[in-house]
Design an enzyme around this catalytic site. Structure first.
Site, PDB file in Angstrom:
ATOM      1  N   ASP A  16       0.864  -1.173   0.000  1.00  0.00           N
ATOM      2  CA  ASP A  16       0.000   0.000   0.000  1.00  0.00           C
ATOM      3  C   ASP A  16       0.909   1.234   0.000  1.00  0.00           C
ATOM      4  O   ASP A  16       2.126   1.144   0.218  1.00  0.00           O
ATOM      5  CB  ASP A  16      -0.966   0.003   1.189  1.00  0.00           C
ATOM      6  CG  ASP A  16      -2.183   0.885   0.898  1.00  0.00           C
ATOM      7  OD1 ASP A  16      -2.127   1.697  -0.039  1.00  0.00           O
ATOM      8  OD2 ASP A  16      -3.190   0.769   1.608  1.00  0.00           O
TER       9      ASP A  16
HETATM   10  C1  BGC Z   1      -4.947   3.257  -0.008  1.00  0.00           C
HETATM   11  C2  BGC Z   1      -5.124   2.209  -1.068  1.00  0.00           C
HETATM   12  C3  BGC Z   1      -4.998   2.835  -2.430  1.00  0.00           C
HETATM   13  C4  BGC Z   1      -3.641   3.499  -2.534  1.00  0.00           C
HETATM   14  C5  BGC Z   1      -3.369   4.142  -3.883  1.00  0.00           C
HETATM   15  C6  BGC Z   1      -3.667   4.054  -0.217  1.00  0.00           C
HETATM   16  O1  BGC Z   1      -3.580   5.135   0.655  1.00  0.00           O
HETATM   17  O2  BGC Z   1      -4.918   2.630   1.258  1.00  0.00           O
HETATM   18  O3  BGC Z   1      -6.371   1.579  -0.922  1.00  0.00           O
HETATM   19  O4  BGC Z   1      -5.152   1.863  -3.424  1.00  0.00           O
HETATM   20  O5  BGC Z   1      -3.559   4.511  -1.547  1.00  0.00           O
HETATM   21  O6  BGC Z   1      -4.109   5.280  -4.067  1.00  0.00           O
END
Ligand code: BGC
Length: 653
Positions: A293
């Site tokens: 993530d």
């Molecule tokens: C979120 C994810 C997301 C990623 C990319 C993160 O902060 O937890 O769910 O896919 O950002 O935007």
């Protein structure tokens, strides 16, 4: 440095050998579309330097980042060798320019993989996933995901960070909106539907994209509904509750997974070898890759398992995270870790192969560019809008209908009141990708269209979503005095749910409740339309309303079908996929077993359809035929009683 040179020379020698091996044309084997993918991958990896391999494992961003949590460092000079980009633009042209750079200016011409958060639609915004689950119609959700895939791929996106299949039981957690509710089985069924919708039969199809199961695993167990916090999950709960949807998604062929932010009982998910390698790669034989993530690798420092970025890179990589999303850990330290022998080169090769496998399967080596098309050809196609409308229709849940007050027939004047009535922005919910407020049909627009020959509509906002300003009450009450029935449109702002948007209570702000109390004094029937990204605490509102329709954040096409439910043109069929507790303090609240569930259903007052729903979930699970409660007095036909069994989405245990 010395080592680097030796490795570089070796790789050049290998490249030469491989070139010789592939016939007289001189075309490298990996560029030959007629060769099997695994051979192409082996050939390509055999030509790569350590630095080139490492670059494949990094993801940066391109274009505007509209998620306030993830303000990107502007990337002005994207290296031609970059593995992946989060693509915030919807202009295929920009993608093609970057792709051209990679194909033509990097030594081996490896295409970039473009990813994006397409959570409930790309431009055609569907109801939030929590609402989608209330449709109990995985086939329809699959079709919605196919629309999202078509719009994305035609705009330059190859890969979505969806579906989110985190079982979530605490409505205060803002991200409950993004998943399919509290039940592992339901998350499995809808997760599989989403994977199939996005990926289609063949990832290389010009309208298909790669899926990403997230957030692996246990993110939804955040305590008190707070985001990003520690989670305490026993092995039994991990397997029974949190892993079940992931296993289903992996079996359905999901190309990728995202590691989650949370610490699982002392070992962060992003450094969790048991989870990422033991279970995912060894036991479930997943052959795609895991992306971290955003910032989850560098976060290992804050989680107390890594002293610095280098150690964080080592821990995440050896645990089984192949791609670094915006951490600057792998690009800075992975090559060094391999050269020092802390990371075996065989592991690096395996990781690169996994990333390349997804790129080959998507057909990016053979068709790296996005064909030109107009927005009209891509977005908001009539068939896409029809699916969005149907999904909004099927997700709406009739929570209460006292004395058959709905549907509204034979009335001459209806007062439409409340801050949600004319809002388009908030109907879209969080993670609206390229969605635009002006595409959305508001509740008021839908009602006007529906009732144009049946009743006169009047409108007053009454109050804002929150705050203390009651100056609009007077107008609202005087309209109410003149009307035969009151449609009170309440709810949450879009930004009250989603990432890092948790709440401490499930009730609506006091000002909204007070508006209803004032309106109730007029003695007119009060029908509540409730739009939210989470389950609500409705104990006080239930007492003063005659009917309640939960419409969630229904996306751009919700206005019309919701009005259709009120007029009786449409029979409401949604059922809750998450419990609405009597009080926020009873949260998380769920019924554990079918028997327990069934007995509670008899105890609870009629409107708590959540209890009815729990019976449905468990009954479906145990293959008992379920009938929709016939109590709502709707004239329409009963339908959609056992989607799971009928739709081929059975996920056996
Ligand atoms: C979120 C994810 C997301 C990623 C990319 C993160 O902060 O937890 O769910 O896919 O950002 O935007």
């Amino acid at each position: 440095m010395k080592n680097k040179n030796v490795i570089y020379l070796l790789s050049l020698a290998l490249t030469g050998a491989s070139l010789l091996a592939h016939g007289k044309t001189g075309t490298p084997l990996y560029k030959d579309p007629d060769q099997p993918i695994e051979k192409r991958i082996d050939d390509l990896v055999s030509r790569m330097t350590i630095e080139e391999k490492v670059m494949q494992l990094n993801q940066l961003t391109l274009g505007r980042n509209d998620n306030a949590n993830n303000m990107a460092d502007p990337v002005n000079d994207i290296p031609a060798e970059i593995g992946s980009l989060i693509y915030f633009s919807s202009n295929p042209d920009l993608r093609n320019r970057i792709q051209k750079k990679s194909m033509e200016q990097s030594r081996l011409g490896i295409p970039v993989l473009f990813g994006y958060d397409v959570i409930h639609g790309y431009r055609t915004i569907f109801p939030i996933p929590l609402a989608q689950a209330c449709s109990w119609n995985p086939d329809l959700v699959k079709r919605a995901c196919a629309v999202a895939a078509q719009e994305s791929r035609m705009s330059g996106v190859d890969w979505t960070f969806s579906p989110m299949i985190d079982v979530a039981r605490d409505g205060r957690w803002g991200r409950i909106a993004e998943g399919y509710g509290e039940d592992p089985y339901t998350n499995a069924i809808f997760g599989v539907a989403a994977v199939k919708g996005y990926q289609g039969e063949n990832l290389a199809g010009s309208k298909n994209i790669a899926a990403c199961l997230k957030h692996f695993a246990g993110y939804g167990a955040s305590e008190g509904g707070r985001d990003y916090t520690y989670t305490e999950i026993s092995r039994q709960t991990l397997w029974d509750t949190y892993l079940l949807p992931y296993e289903a998604g992996v079996k359905a062929g999901a190309a990728t997974l995202m590691s989650s932010f949370n610490d699982i009982s002392g070992t962060p998910a992003t450094a969790n070898r048991y989870l990422l390698t033991g279970i995912l790669k060894k036991r479930w034989k997943h052959d795609g890759f895991v992306v971290s993530d955003w910032g989850a690798i560098q976060q290992l420092r804050a989680q107390g398992v890594a002293a610095d970025r280098k150690e964080a890179a080592c821990k995440a990589f050896t645990a089984g995270v192949e791609m670094d999303m915006m951490n600057q850990c792998y690009d800075r330290h992975l090559a060094e870790l391999v050269q020092e022998g802390q990371v075996p080169e065989s592991l690096l090769d395996d990781a690169v192969k996994r990333v390349l496998r997804v790129k080959f399967r998507l057909g990016l080596f053979d068709n790296p560019y996005t064909p030109a098309s107009t927005e009209k050809e891509r977005f908001l196609l009539p068939e896409s809008l029809a699916i969005a409308e149907q999904l909004a229709e099927e997700s709406a849940v009739l929570l209460k209908n006292e004395s058959g007050i709905l549907p509204l027939t034979g009335l001459s004047k209806i007062a439409v009141i409340g801050p949600m009535a004319k809002s388009n922005w908030h109907l879209l919910g969080s993670w609206r990708a390229q969605g635009k407020a002006e595409d959305a049909v508001t509740l008021f627009d839908g009602l006007e269209h529906e009732f144009k020959n049946q009743a006169q509509l009047t409108y007053a906002r009454g109050c804002d979503f929150d705050g203390e300003d009651k100056s609009g009450f007077v107008e609202a009450v005087s309209l109410a005095d003149e009307a035969d029935a009151l449609l009170v449109c309440l709810g949450e702002k879009a930004q009250w749910s989603g990432e890092n948007a948790s709440r401490s209570t499930l009730s609506l702000p006091r000002i909204q409740e007070e508006l209803v109390m004032e309106l109730k004094k007029t003695g007119k029937p009060v029908i509540l339309l409730l739009s939210s990204g989470r389950p609500l605490e409705l104990a006080r509102l239930e007492k003063v309303s005659n009917a309640m329709l939960q419409v969630w954040q229904p996306g751009i096409a919700g206005g019309k079908p919701i009005a259709g439910i009120l007029s009786g043109r449409i029979n409401p069929s949604g059922k809750l996929a998450v419990t609405f507790p009597y009080a926020t303090g009873a949260n998380p609240h769920l019924l554990q077993r079918a028997a327990e569930c069934a007995s509670r259903t008899r105890e609870v007052p009629g409107y708590y359809q959540c209890a009815v729903v729990r019976v449905c979930v468990r009954a479906q699970l145990h293959h008992v035929r379920v009938r929709r409660p016939p109590a709502f007095g709707y004239p329409g036909k009963m339908r959609r009683q056992a989607h799971y069994r009928d739709s081929g989405y059975e996920y056996g245990r």
